[in-house]
Structures are given as C-alpha cells and as structure tokens.
Design a protein around this motif. Structure first.
Motif, PDB file in Angstrom:
ATOM      1  N   PRO A  22       0.836  -1.213   0.000  1.00  0.00           N
ATOM      2  CA  PRO A  22       0.000   0.000   0.000  1.00  0.00           C
ATOM      3  C   PRO A  22       0.863   1.253   0.000  1.00  0.00           C
ATOM      4  CG  PRO A  22      -0.752  -1.581   1.655  1.00  0.00           C
ATOM      5  CD  PRO A  22       0.551  -2.092   1.142  1.00  0.00           C
ATOM      6  N   SER A  23       0.435   2.267  -0.716  1.00  0.00           N
ATOM      7  CA  SER A  23       1.186   3.517  -0.801  1.00  0.00           C
ATOM      8  C   SER A  23       1.075   4.288   0.511  1.00  0.00           C
ATOM      9  CB  SER A  23       0.650   4.390  -1.941  1.00  0.00           C
ATOM     10  OG  SER A  23       0.794   3.724  -3.173  1.00  0.00           O
ATOM     11  N   ARG A  24       2.165   4.949   0.895  1.00  0.00           N
ATOM     12  CA  ARG A  24       2.145   5.831   2.064  1.00  0.00           C
ATOM     13  C   ARG A  24       1.951   7.268   1.588  1.00  0.00           C
ATOM     14  NH1 ARG A  24       7.645   4.278   5.047  1.00  0.00           N
ATOM     15  NH2 ARG A  24       8.360   4.365   2.868  1.00  0.00           N
ATOM     16  N   ASP A  25       1.218   8.049   2.378  1.00  0.00           N
ATOM     17  CA  ASP A  25       0.970   9.437   1.980  1.00  0.00           C
ATOM     18  C   ASP A  25       2.167  10.307   2.366  1.00  0.00           C
ATOM     19  OD1 ASP A  25       0.786   9.953   4.715  1.00  0.00           O
ATOM     20  OD2 ASP A  25      -1.406   9.906   4.725  1.00  0.00           O
ATOM     21  N   GLU A  26       2.066  11.574   2.038  1.00  0.00           N
ATOM     22  CA  GLU A  26       3.180  12.498   2.240  1.00  0.00           C
ATOM     23  C   GLU A  26       3.565  12.596   3.721  1.00  0.00           C
ATOM     24  OE1 GLU A  26       3.059  17.060   1.888  1.00  0.00           O
ATOM     25  OE2 GLU A  26       3.763  16.377  -0.099  1.00  0.00           O
ATOM     26  N   ALA A  27       2.590  12.624   4.613  1.00  0.00           N
ATOM     27  CA  ALA A  27       2.876  12.726   6.049  1.00  0.00           C
ATOM     28  C   ALA A  27       3.655  11.507   6.544  1.00  0.00           C
ATOM     29  CB  ALA A  27       1.568  12.884   6.833  1.00  0.00           C
ATOM     30  N   GLU A  28       3.272  10.349   6.042  1.00  0.00           N
ATOM     31  CA  GLU A  28       3.980   9.127   6.444  1.00  0.00           C
ATOM     32  C   GLU A  28       5.416   9.110   5.915  1.00  0.00           C
ATOM     33  OE1 GLU A  28       0.655   5.650   6.763  1.00  0.00           O
ATOM     34  OE2 GLU A  28       0.907   6.590   4.778  1.00  0.00           O
ATOM     35  N   LEU A  29       5.603   9.624   4.696  1.00  0.00           N
ATOM     36  CA  LEU A  29       6.950   9.696   4.134  1.00  0.00           C
ATOM     37  C   LEU A  29       7.820  10.672   4.928  1.00  0.00           C
ATOM     38  CD1 LEU A  29       6.197   9.699   0.299  1.00  0.00           C
ATOM     39  CD2 LEU A  29       6.963   7.792   1.716  1.00  0.00           C
ATOM     40  N   VAL A  30       7.254  11.781   5.322  1.00  0.00           N
ATOM     41  CA  VAL A  30       7.995  12.748   6.128  1.00  0.00           C
ATOM     42  C   VAL A  30       8.387  12.127   7.465  1.00  0.00           C
ATOM     43  CG1 VAL A  30       7.789  14.917   7.425  1.00  0.00           C
ATOM     44  CG2 VAL A  30       7.025  14.790   5.042  1.00  0.00           C
ATOM     45  N   ALA A  31       7.452  11.406   8.090  1.00  0.00           N
ATOM     46  CA  ALA A  31       7.747  10.767   9.375  1.00  0.00           C
ATOM     47  C   ALA A  31       8.879   9.748   9.229  1.00  0.00           C
ATOM     48  CB  ALA A  31       6.490  10.087   9.927  1.00  0.00           C
ATOM     49  N   SER A  32       8.858   8.997   8.120  1.00  0.00           N
ATOM     50  CA  SER A  32       9.917   8.014   7.871  1.00  0.00           C
ATOM     51  C   SER A  32      11.265   8.697   7.679  1.00  0.00           C
ATOM     52  CB  SER A  32       9.566   7.183   6.638  1.00  0.00           C
ATOM     53  OG  SER A  32      10.579   6.234   6.369  1.00  0.00           O
ATOM     54  N   ALA A  33      11.289   9.796   6.945  1.00  0.00           N
ATOM     55  CA  ALA A  33      12.538  10.532   6.721  1.00  0.00           C
ATOM     56  C   ALA A  33      13.067  11.119   8.024  1.00  0.00           C
ATOM     57  CB  ALA A  33      12.318  11.626   5.690  1.00  0.00           C
ATOM     58  N   LEU A  34      12.181  11.664   8.847  1.00  0.00           N
ATOM     59  CA  LEU A  34      12.603  12.230  10.126  1.00  0.00           C
ATOM     60  C   LEU A  34      13.177  11.156  11.045  1.00  0.00           C
ATOM     61  CD1 LEU A  34       9.705  14.765  10.833  1.00  0.00           C
ATOM     62  CD2 LEU A  34      12.048  15.272  10.105  1.00  0.00           C
ATOM     63  N   HIS A  35      12.608   9.964  10.982  1.00  0.00           N
ATOM     64  CA  HIS A  35      13.136   8.843  11.772  1.00  0.00           C
ATOM     65  C   HIS A  35      14.557   8.501  11.323  1.00  0.00           C
ATOM     66  CE1 HIS A  35      13.241   5.144  14.082  1.00  0.00           C
ATOM     67  NE2 HIS A  35      13.636   4.501  12.990  1.00  0.00           N
ATOM     68  N   LEU A  36      14.789   8.514  10.011  1.00  0.00           N
ATOM     69  CA  LEU A  36      16.135   8.256   9.494  1.00  0.00           C
ATOM     70  C   LEU A  36      17.115   9.331   9.961  1.00  0.00           C
ATOM     71  CD1 LEU A  36      15.859   7.095   5.760  1.00  0.00           C
ATOM     72  CD2 LEU A  36      16.863   5.844   7.680  1.00  0.00           C
ATOM     73  N   ILE A  37      16.670  10.571   9.932  1.00  0.00           N
ATOM     74  CA  ILE A  37      17.534  11.677  10.371  1.00  0.00           C
ATOM     75  C   ILE A  37      17.883  11.522  11.845  1.00  0.00           C
ATOM     76  CG2 ILE A  37      17.625  14.176  10.752  1.00  0.00           C
ATOM     77  CD1 ILE A  37      15.794  14.415   8.250  1.00  0.00           C
ATOM     78  N   ASP A  38      16.878  11.177  12.663  1.00  0.00           N
ATOM     79  CA  ASP A  38      17.116  11.001  14.102  1.00  0.00           C
ATOM     80  C   ASP A  38      18.078   9.843  14.362  1.00  0.00           C
ATOM     81  OD1 ASP A  38      15.480  13.098  14.731  1.00  0.00           O
ATOM     82  OD2 ASP A  38      13.712  11.865  15.135  1.00  0.00           O
ATOM     83  N   SER A  39      17.923   8.742  13.602  1.00  0.00           N
ATOM     84  CA  SER A  39      18.785   7.580  13.817  1.00  0.00           C
ATOM     85  C   SER A  39      20.239   7.900  13.478  1.00  0.00           C
ATOM     86  CB  SER A  39      18.301   6.395  12.975  1.00  0.00           C
ATOM     87  OG  SER A  39      18.490   6.641  11.594  1.00  0.00           O
ATOM     88  N   LEU A  40      20.437   8.763  12.463  1.00  0.00           N
ATOM     89  CA  LEU A  40      21.800   9.138  12.089  1.00  0.00           C
ATOM     90  C   LEU A  40      22.393  10.090  13.126  1.00  0.00           C
ATOM     91  CD1 LEU A  40      23.785   8.577   9.751  1.00  0.00           C
ATOM     92  CD2 LEU A  40      23.063  10.736   8.753  1.00  0.00           C
ATOM     93  N   ALA A  41      21.547  10.887  13.729  1.00  0.00           N
ATOM     94  CA  ALA A  41      22.030  11.841  14.729  1.00  0.00           C
ATOM     95  C   ALA A  41      22.381  11.155  16.043  1.00  0.00           C
ATOM     96  CB  ALA A  41      20.976  12.914  14.968  1.00  0.00           C
TER      97      ALA A  41
END
Length: 467
Positions: free
Chosen positions: A58-77
C-alpha cells in the motif's frame, strides 16, 4: 498487465525530494543537522517507497513519508556505538565488545588520546622511534619472551606469521586443529590468503609426532599448533606435546608457532576453572612464536600479541605487511595500561574486570541478585524471583565450562518478555539480558558498578512505554 497503468501512475505520484525539502518539518530538521543529511534521508525514503509500490505494498501518503525521513535523520544523529549493560552472564561477550578495560587502561587511554604522544619518537634522543618498542619490554618481562610485537588482532598475527615464514611453502597442522572461530575465520583460508599451502597431518582425534616428522620436506616452512580454545575433542584422543614439536622444529631447522588464542597469563585453577595453557607455558616449552588475543582472557583491548624468539619476531617486524596490520596509539595505550595491572599485583582479579567477574563466588552473586530483585519487587507490573543458573566465560574460550550463579528472573505482566527485552535493548542505557522459560534472566556476574540502578531505571522506562 491490468495493474501496469495503475502502477505507473503510483510511481509518477511519488513526491520529488526537492518538494519534500520545502516542507516545514523537513526545514526544521535541516536547521538542526545539515541539508546534506536531510537530502540523503529523503532520497532513501523515496527510494524505499518506490520499492514498496513495485512490490504491491500500500502507498504511504506524504505525512507518512515525512515521518519516515525524520526517523532516518534522528537515527543518524544518535550515537551508533553505545554503552551497554551486560546482564547476560557471558563474561567475554564478543557481541558486546569482549573484555571491559581496567581502570589503569582507561587512564592511559585518556591521557594518550586527549593530546599528542611519543608514538614514534624516542624522547631520549629526539629521533624517530618505533611504536613497537613501548609494549615489547612489558610483554617480555611478563612472559619471558625474548621479543614481542603487537598487531591489530590475533588473526592478523597468524596472517603475518604465515606470510613471513611460509609464503609459497607448506604449513603443517594437525587435522584436529583446523579451527573456525566467529565471523567465519577459518585457519585454512587464512593460510591460503598468506600464500601458504596447508599440509594436514594425523586424524581428527589423534595426531602423533611421527605424523609431523613424515610430513617434513624441503617445502616445509612452518610447524603450527592451533589451540582449540572454542571446542574440545574428548574420548579416544592423542596430541603432540609442545616441547616435542619444538624439539622437532629445532632439529629440522623449521620454525614452530602456536596460535594460543585466549592470551592467558595466569593459572585459571585459582578461580576454580579448568586448566588452560598460558603464554609462559608455551614459550617455556620451546615454541618459537606464540600468538594471542588481547581482548579475551588477557582482559585488555583488541590486539594480536606475538611473542617468542628475537630472530623470528624481527623477521616478522620487517615484513612489509606489518604496516597494514600495526596497531594505533589507542590500542597500544589501553594494552600498556592492562599489562601494568599484571606487574602491579599478584591477583589480577583485584584490578582487571574479567578476572573480577570470574572470581565472584556463588554467595556473593546471590547477594547481588537479591539486591536487584529487592529493587524490582515493589513493581505491580512485574513478577520477580531468584533462580539458580550458570554463567559462561565466552569469547571462544573454555568451551562447555559453566560457572554457578544466581539469576533475577523477571516476567512482565503488561507485555511479553520479548517486548520487554527489545525495549531494554533500545533504551538508554541499553540493557542486554537472556530469555529462558518465558522469563527475562538477569545475571549479576557481568554487572559493573552502578549497573543495578541503571537496570532498575531502564526497566521502569521500558514498561512505561507499554502503557
């Protein structure tokens, strides 16, 4: 074929990284870290979403994609290499960094790392010195070796040895000693990588001196003993004594070597453990080159210690491969601090954490377990009790040897044991324990000072997340 137009439309609707970069939440993240990191996270997220849609997910909407990207940023930090509370009871736990360092090693490490040091300078003459000289005298004094050399681990020591003495020639090894250790390190493959040829002798369970003698030819470069520190062959067995093999090597002018592995400098029987060969015993038997790990039963940092006859050590030091295998200043500093613990005391357990843990008696461990249990018992969301159990040495040493201990068995009432164990691993501090009989098992043998309080806080935090 019917889904192709829909799939193409779905892929076309994927948001561009440039568009996502303009969103307020993403801009805020860029101010906290860097735009390069944010762009990386967005690209990863969009590519992951593309792969998901190609799989039919199933496709994820824009909000879900943003949340996923922010999680990646936090994990790298977040820090990737983190301190862990070891409640497993495995003393030399390879997954958790093997041996914790003694206080002397930490002091020397900090003093060396926080500024400059005389890594390759002779302070007496002001001329260029050798990084190998700092540790060699200490190792020789502790073991009786004529000379010593340090590389970055014991596998590197074996590689350097065989490359130096047996490149293009044969290495004779007993068939029962063709070891494999963690990380798929296989002795035959290391020999092959060094350009040496393996010559197996004897059988899996029995090898005699005559087997070695018959295998000797003009192509023989090395007689190698590989101590089976991570497995045992029991029953109808025979192996060649070190002294006998050393005598054969001298008579035939062939170098003898032993991969001793665990790096033991003291008699384990004083800790109620089975006898394990020490570095001193191997050298005293006449073996030319002995190789051990620094982060196992030595109780220090990762390193490969090479000890033995001066002529052999010097030849290995001059091998061009040595530069690729040499240790850095931090490893040497921690190793020096560890070795000085042996010089300063006849009782290593007083200063080296590994031996302190091995030396802990059942009565002391029961008191420590009771203390932890008493701190956890008042919680309504936990079932807590003491059970008897066993600890292990670990690190590929003393296979099958178990030490009696007492465990704190915890069973959560608001979630599964697996959920609690996972939350503890992800927490701060991370706590790693065992699971058995549907319970979380906490072994006090491997706890450091202050760990009981850390576990209490970590369990409270983990259970709060469940609510």
């Amino acid at each position: 074929m019917d889904r192709q137009p829909t799939l193409r439309a779905s892929l076309r609707s994927l948001p561009a990284v440039g568009k996502l970069l303009l969103l307020p939440a993403i801009r805020t993240a860029a101010h906290k870290t860097s735009e390069a990191v944010v762009r990386w996270a967005l690209r990863e997220t969009v590519e992951e979403e593309r792969a998901r849609r190609l799989r039919g997910a199933p496709s994820r909407d824009e909000a879900e994609l943003v949340a996923s990207a922010l999680h990646l940023i936090d994990s790298l930090a977040s820090w990737q290499l983190r301190s862990v509370v070891n409640a497993t009871g495995v003393v030399i736990n390879t997954n958790l960094g093997r041996s914790p360092l003694p206080e002397e090693a930490l002091k020397q490490l900090n003093a060396t790392a926080s500024g400059y040091c005389n890594l390759e300078m002779d302070l007496e003459s002001g001329q260029r010195g050798s990084r190998h000289s700092h540790i060699a005298k200490l190792l020789s004094r502790l073991t009786g070796a004529e000379a010593a050399l340090v590389v970055n681990n014991c596998a590197a020591a074996v590689l350097l040895l065989t490359d130096t003495f047996a490149r293009g020639r044969e290495v004779i090894v007993s068939r029962g000693q063709l070891i494999e250790i963690g990380g798929s390190f296989r002795l035959p493959e290391v020999l092959e990588a060094s350009g040496a040829r393996l010559r197996e002798v004897g059988t899996t369970n029995k090898t005699y001196l005559e087997d070695y003698r018959r295998a000797l030819t003009s192509e023989t470069g090395l007689l190698l003993i590989s101590h089976t520190s991570n497995y045992r062959i029991l029953g109808f067995t025979a192996e060649v004594a070190r002294a006998d093999l050393a005598e054969l090597g001298r008579a035939e002018n062939v170098v003898t070597a032993e991969d001793l592995g665990s790096g033991l400098l003291v008699d384990l029987k004083r800790y109620g453990l089975p006898e394990e060969p020490t570095v001193q015993q191997s050298l005293a038997a006449g073996i030319d080159v002995v190789m051990v790990s620094g982060d196992k039963l030595l109780g220090g940092p990762q390193a490969g210690l090479i000890l033995g006859r001066a002529r052999c050590i010097e030849k290995m030091r001059k091998n061009p491969l040595m530069r690729a295998l040499r240790p850095d200043k931090l490893a040497l500093a921690a190793l020096e601090g560890t070795l000085r613990c042996y010089l300063g005391s006849a009782h290593p357990h007083e200063r080296i954490p590994v031996f302190h843990m091995l030396n802990r008696g059942v009565a002391e461990l029961k008191m420590a377990a009771q203390d932890l249990a008493d701190r956890l018992a008042p919680r309504d969301d936990l079932s807590v009790r003491l059970v008897s159990g066993v600890s292990t040495v670990g690190g590929g040493t003393l296979p099958g040897v178990e030490m009696l201990t007492w465990l704190v068995a915890v069973r959560p009432k608001t979630c599964s044991v697996e959920h609690l164990a996972g939350a503890l691993r992800r927490g701060s501090p991370a706590v790693v324990a065992r699971i058995g009989d549907g319970q979380l098992l906490l072994d006090p043998r491997t706890l450091m000072e202050g760990d009981v309080g850390r576990i209490q806080g970590a369990i409270a935090q983990a259970l709060a997340e469940v609510l």
